[in-house]
Write an enzyme that holds these catalytic residues in place. Sequence first.
Site, PDB file in Angstrom:
ATOM      1  N   ASN A   7       0.876  -1.175   0.000  1.00  0.00           N
ATOM      2  CA  ASN A   7       0.000   0.000   0.000  1.00  0.00           C
ATOM      3  C   ASN A   7       0.911   1.221   0.000  1.00  0.00           C
ATOM      4  O   ASN A   7       1.524   1.558   1.015  1.00  0.00           O
ATOM      5  CB  ASN A   7      -0.919  -0.008   1.223  1.00  0.00           C
ATOM      6  CG  ASN A   7      -1.846   1.196   1.252  1.00  0.00           C
ATOM      7  OD1 ASN A   7      -1.472   2.313   0.902  1.00  0.00           O
ATOM      8  ND2 ASN A   7      -3.065   0.992   1.713  1.00  0.00           N
ATOM      9  N   GLU A  34      -3.959   1.787  -2.965  1.00  0.00           N
ATOM     10  CA  GLU A  34      -4.112   3.198  -2.600  1.00  0.00           C
ATOM     11  C   GLU A  34      -3.256   4.092  -3.519  1.00  0.00           C
ATOM     12  O   GLU A  34      -2.456   4.906  -3.059  1.00  0.00           O
ATOM     13  CB  GLU A  34      -3.795   3.431  -1.115  1.00  0.00           C
ATOM     14  CG  GLU A  34      -4.606   4.558  -0.535  1.00  0.00           C
ATOM     15  CD  GLU A  34      -4.520   4.669   0.974  1.00  0.00           C
ATOM     16  OE1 GLU A  34      -4.958   5.713   1.484  1.00  0.00           O
ATOM     17  OE2 GLU A  34      -4.033   3.745   1.658  1.00  0.00           O
ATOM     18  N   ASP A 147      -4.157  -4.856   0.831  1.00  0.00           N
ATOM     19  CA  ASP A 147      -4.536  -4.261   2.105  1.00  0.00           C
ATOM     20  C   ASP A 147      -5.979  -4.680   2.379  1.00  0.00           C
ATOM     21  O   ASP A 147      -6.909  -4.153   1.783  1.00  0.00           O
ATOM     22  CB  ASP A 147      -4.397  -2.735   2.013  1.00  0.00           C
ATOM     23  CG  ASP A 147      -4.802  -2.022   3.293  1.00  0.00           C
ATOM     24  OD1 ASP A 147      -5.288  -2.694   4.223  1.00  0.00           O
ATOM     25  OD2 ASP A 147      -4.656  -0.791   3.346  1.00  0.00           O
ATOM     26  N   ASN A 149      -7.510  -4.392   5.309  1.00  0.00           N
ATOM     27  CA  ASN A 149      -8.121  -3.575   6.356  1.00  0.00           C
ATOM     28  C   ASN A 149      -8.859  -4.431   7.381  1.00  0.00           C
ATOM     29  O   ASN A 149      -9.936  -4.069   7.862  1.00  0.00           O
ATOM     30  CB  ASN A 149      -9.051  -2.522   5.746  1.00  0.00           C
ATOM     31  CG  ASN A 149      -8.317  -1.228   5.423  1.00  0.00           C
ATOM     32  OD1 ASN A 149      -7.496  -0.757   6.224  1.00  0.00           O
ATOM     33  ND2 ASN A 149      -8.587  -0.650   4.268  1.00  0.00           N
ATOM     34  N   ASP A 218      -2.145  -5.923   6.066  1.00  0.00           N
ATOM     35  CA  ASP A 218      -1.746  -6.306   4.711  1.00  0.00           C
ATOM     36  C   ASP A 218      -1.485  -7.808   4.714  1.00  0.00           C
ATOM     37  O   ASP A 218      -0.722  -8.307   5.539  1.00  0.00           O
ATOM     38  CB  ASP A 218      -0.497  -5.541   4.292  1.00  0.00           C
ATOM     39  CG  ASP A 218      -0.701  -4.045   4.367  1.00  0.00           C
ATOM     40  OD1 ASP A 218      -1.186  -3.466   3.379  1.00  0.00           O
ATOM     41  OD2 ASP A 218      -0.391  -3.457   5.423  1.00  0.00           O
ATOM     42  N   HIS A 248       2.459   2.044   5.464  1.00  0.00           N
ATOM     43  CA  HIS A 248       2.517   0.589   5.325  1.00  0.00           C
ATOM     44  C   HIS A 248       3.931   0.160   4.927  1.00  0.00           C
ATOM     45  O   HIS A 248       4.689   0.948   4.367  1.00  0.00           O
ATOM     46  CB  HIS A 248       1.562   0.100   4.237  1.00  0.00           C
ATOM     47  CG  HIS A 248       0.122   0.324   4.527  1.00  0.00           C
ATOM     48  ND1 HIS A 248      -0.756  -0.697   4.833  1.00  0.00           N
ATOM     49  CD2 HIS A 248      -0.621   1.463   4.530  1.00  0.00           C
ATOM     50  CE1 HIS A 248      -1.967  -0.199   5.020  1.00  0.00           C
ATOM     51  NE2 HIS A 248      -1.916   1.104   4.832  1.00  0.00           N
TER      52      HIS A 248
END
Length: 258
Positions: A7, A34, A147, A149, A218, A248
């Site tokens: 990320n 991202e 990622d 989350n 991740d 990250h």
Amino acid sequence: MKIATYNVNGVNGRLPVLLRWLEMAEPDIVCLQELKVPQDRFPQAAIRDAGYDAIWHGQSRWNGVAILSRIGHIHETRRGLPGEPDDQQSRYIEAAVGGVLVACLYLPNGNPRPGPKFDFKLRWLHRLYAHLAGLVALDAPVVIAGDFNVIPTDFDVYAPERWREDALFAPEARAGWQHLLDQGWSDAIRCLHPHETVYSFWKYWRGAFERNAGLRIDHVLVNPAALSRLVEAEVDTAPRAWERTSDHAPLWVRLSPA
């Protein structure tokens, strides 16, 4: 074959960091999340000069995912998850590269919880589960990287009591993660490091990285065919200490030859 996920938290703003890491780490395939750039602003020329082909699914200001390869053609197989036609967020891209099917994802954060963003996160997880049901049993190796989350367990976060109300640590999100494992996917890090403290994200403030006050969001999931070839899985913490870096760190796995 070395497959990484990162990320980058803004591919153009962090481009020097990304290029430095690519030169240092030499991954064969890279999943980026991202991007925070529209489709026409992705730094394709700089990535190509670094030795990588790329496909990407951009979005202005937010989201965005990409797959890079230095080992051959990237044959795109899917862009976006099925199941919600009105979903315009750029969070999933999938391709066949070098005999491996690679999916790159950026799962919704879901905060604040409760609320519509959390509801969208859970719907997205359900759509992911439905789509991956058709991939897990493939004879070819499949790698799902990105990622997520989701903090899977208390062991995956510093001071878990501080995260109980967060969407990343919600019981529903953790249950969604467990559903993926029950479907037949394996968590690459935990397969090879079942008892080690491993984090991939540290906030920028209060010296979180220096104190190793992080969390593991991740992930790389592998199907049984890829698990049989899994020989390494690590988080590369070095770039997290660099100037103007992402919050990250890259995570990578290595598969042995077929």
